[in-house]
Every structure is written in structure tokens, then in C-alpha cells.
Design a protein around this motif. Sequence first.
Motif, mmCIF file in Angstrom:
data_model
loop_
_atom_site.group_PDB
_atom_site.id
_atom_site.type_symbol
_atom_site.label_atom_id
_atom_site.label_comp_id
_atom_site.label_asym_id
_atom_site.label_seq_id
_atom_site.Cartn_x
_atom_site.Cartn_y
_atom_site.Cartn_z
ATOM 1 N N MET A 1 0.852 -1.179 0.000
ATOM 2 C CA MET A 1 0.000 0.000 0.000
ATOM 3 C C MET A 1 0.896 1.240 0.000
ATOM 4 O O MET A 1 1.851 1.321 0.753
ATOM 5 N N SER A 2 0.546 2.199 -0.840
ATOM 6 C CA SER A 2 1.372 3.393 -0.994
ATOM 7 C C SER A 2 1.204 4.371 0.171
ATOM 8 O O SER A 2 0.188 4.354 0.868
ATOM 9 N N THR A 3 2.195 5.215 0.328
ATOM 10 C CA THR A 3 2.154 6.229 1.388
ATOM 11 C C THR A 3 0.959 7.171 1.222
ATOM 12 O O THR A 3 0.266 7.449 2.216
ATOM 13 N N PRO A 4 0.654 7.669 0.010
ATOM 14 C CA PRO A 4 -0.520 8.537 -0.115
ATOM 15 C C PRO A 4 -1.827 7.839 0.291
ATOM 16 O O PRO A 4 -2.703 8.465 0.892
ATOM 17 N N THR A 5 -1.936 6.552 0.000
ATOM 18 C CA THR A 5 -3.136 5.804 0.377
ATOM 19 C C THR A 5 -3.257 5.725 1.894
ATOM 20 O O THR A 5 -4.340 5.925 2.453
ATOM 21 N N ILE A 6 -2.151 5.455 2.554
ATOM 22 C CA ILE A 6 -2.153 5.358 4.013
ATOM 23 C C ILE A 6 -2.481 6.710 4.635
ATOM 24 O O ILE A 6 -3.310 6.809 5.550
ATOM 25 N N VAL A 7 -1.844 7.763 4.136
ATOM 26 C CA VAL A 7 -2.091 9.113 4.667
ATOM 27 C C VAL A 7 -3.561 9.494 4.484
ATOM 28 O O VAL A 7 -4.203 10.014 5.410
ATOM 29 N N MET A 8 -4.106 9.228 3.300
ATOM 30 C CA MET A 8 -5.508 9.565 3.026
ATOM 31 C C MET A 8 -6.432 8.814 3.979
ATOM 32 O O MET A 8 -7.382 9.393 4.511
ATOM 33 N N ALA A 9 -6.168 7.533 4.204
ATOM 34 C CA ALA A 9 -6.998 6.739 5.108
ATOM 35 C C ALA A 9 -6.954 7.297 6.522
ATOM 36 O O ALA A 9 -7.996 7.436 7.180
ATOM 37 N N VAL A 10 -5.773 7.640 6.987
ATOM 38 C CA VAL A 10 -5.621 8.150 8.355
ATOM 39 C C VAL A 10 -6.285 9.518 8.506
ATOM 40 O O VAL A 10 -6.982 9.778 9.498
ATOM 41 N N VAL A 11 -6.111 10.389 7.533
ATOM 42 C CA VAL A 11 -6.727 11.725 7.596
ATOM 43 C C VAL A 11 -8.249 11.609 7.575
ATOM 44 O O VAL A 11 -8.943 12.219 8.396
ATOM 45 N N LEU A 12 -8.785 10.815 6.648
ATOM 46 C CA LEU A 12 -10.239 10.638 6.586
ATOM 47 C C LEU A 12 -10.773 10.009 7.866
ATOM 48 O O LEU A 12 -11.807 10.424 8.389
ATOM 49 N N ALA A 13 -10.063 9.008 8.375
ATOM 50 C CA ALA A 13 -10.503 8.364 9.614
ATOM 51 C C ALA A 13 -10.526 9.358 10.772
ATOM 52 O O ALA A 13 -11.476 9.379 11.567
ATOM 53 N N ALA A 14 -9.516 10.196 10.863
ATOM 54 C CA ALA A 14 -9.474 11.194 11.943
ATOM 55 C C ALA A 14 -10.650 12.157 11.836
ATOM 56 O O ALA A 14 -11.309 12.468 12.838
ATOM 57 N N ILE A 15 -10.920 12.620 10.627
ATOM 58 C CA ILE A 15 -12.035 13.554 10.417
ATOM 59 C C ILE A 15 -13.346 12.912 10.861
ATOM 60 O O ILE A 15 -14.128 13.501 11.616
ATOM 61 N N PHE A 16 -13.582 11.684 10.396
ATOM 62 C CA PHE A 16 -14.872 11.062 10.679
ATOM 63 C C PHE A 16 -14.981 10.499 12.085
ATOM 64 O O PHE A 16 -16.084 10.415 12.615
ATOM 65 N N LEU A 17 -13.869 10.149 12.717
ATOM 66 C CA LEU A 17 -13.929 9.774 14.128
ATOM 67 C C LEU A 17 -14.355 10.976 14.958
ATOM 68 O O LEU A 17 -15.197 10.866 15.855
ATOM 69 N N LEU A 18 -13.775 12.131 14.637
ATOM 70 C CA LEU A 18 -14.111 13.354 15.376
ATOM 71 C C LEU A 18 -15.563 13.776 15.163
ATOM 72 O O LEU A 18 -16.315 13.993 16.116
ATOM 73 N N LEU A 19 -15.949 13.907 13.891
ATOM 74 C CA LEU A 19 -17.307 14.365 13.593
ATOM 75 C C LEU A 19 -18.356 13.341 14.020
ATOM 76 O O LEU A 19 -19.403 13.700 14.557
ATOM 77 N N GLY A 20 -18.069 12.077 13.769
ATOM 78 C CA GLY A 20 -19.018 11.027 14.139
ATOM 79 C C GLY A 20 -19.198 10.935 15.645
ATOM 80 O O GLY A 20 -20.320 10.813 16.130
ATOM 81 N N ALA A 21 -18.099 11.004 16.381
ATOM 82 C CA ALA A 21 -18.183 10.945 17.846
ATOM 83 C C ALA A 21 -18.966 12.132 18.397
ATOM 84 O O ALA A 21 -19.745 11.985 19.337
#
Length: 116
Positions: A1-21
Amino acid sequence: MSTPTIVMAVVLAAIFLLLGAAKVAAVPAMRQAAAHVGMTTTHYRLLGALEVAAAVGLLAGLRITALGAAAAVGLILLMAGAVVVHLRSGDPAARCLLAAVVGALAAAHLVLLASG
């Protein structure tokens, strides 16, 4: 898995963990946002739970690509729905911008996953 894919997953997860919580916890700003678009707090909490589940799916997708892809598709659909709800509520296009941008990021993540 490429670095941009990992970064995108982590950034999106952080956004939605915050907003969802915040939606699940029904913080005052989220209760006001729900009322503004004509949703009950319970409905907004359900949307928050879906966002948290998608965030977990994005992170799990770092190991199991199909889960990450499913989570990205779910987020694209959620954000498309958010744009529609905002427009139906009479919000200006600028108010839809965050949902549209985050939905586009989820689509970009899906493309990154598909490209290997």
C-alpha cells in the motif's frame, strides 16, 4: 500500500472519528445542526455511528483492502446525502462545501485503493 493511500486513510478516519463521535455524543453544535436540517437527535446519532464505523473501516482497510474500499464507498454516499440534505434545507452552496470536499477525498482514496 502506498504512502498517499495510508495518509488519506488516516486523515479521513481522523475527520470522521471526530465528527461522528460528536454526533453520537450529541454535543450542542451537533444538536443544532440536526435541528437546522430537520433531523432528530436520534437520527443524527445514527449518522454519527455510521461515520465512526466508516472511520474504523478505513483503518481496517490498511490491512484488508476490501474493507477500506467499502468504507470509502459508504462515506461517498453519506457525503452525497449530506449535500442533498443541506441543499433541501435551503443552505447556500458554500455550506455544502465541506461535505463535498470530504466526499471527494473519500472518492480519491477509493481510486488510490483501486490503483494498488
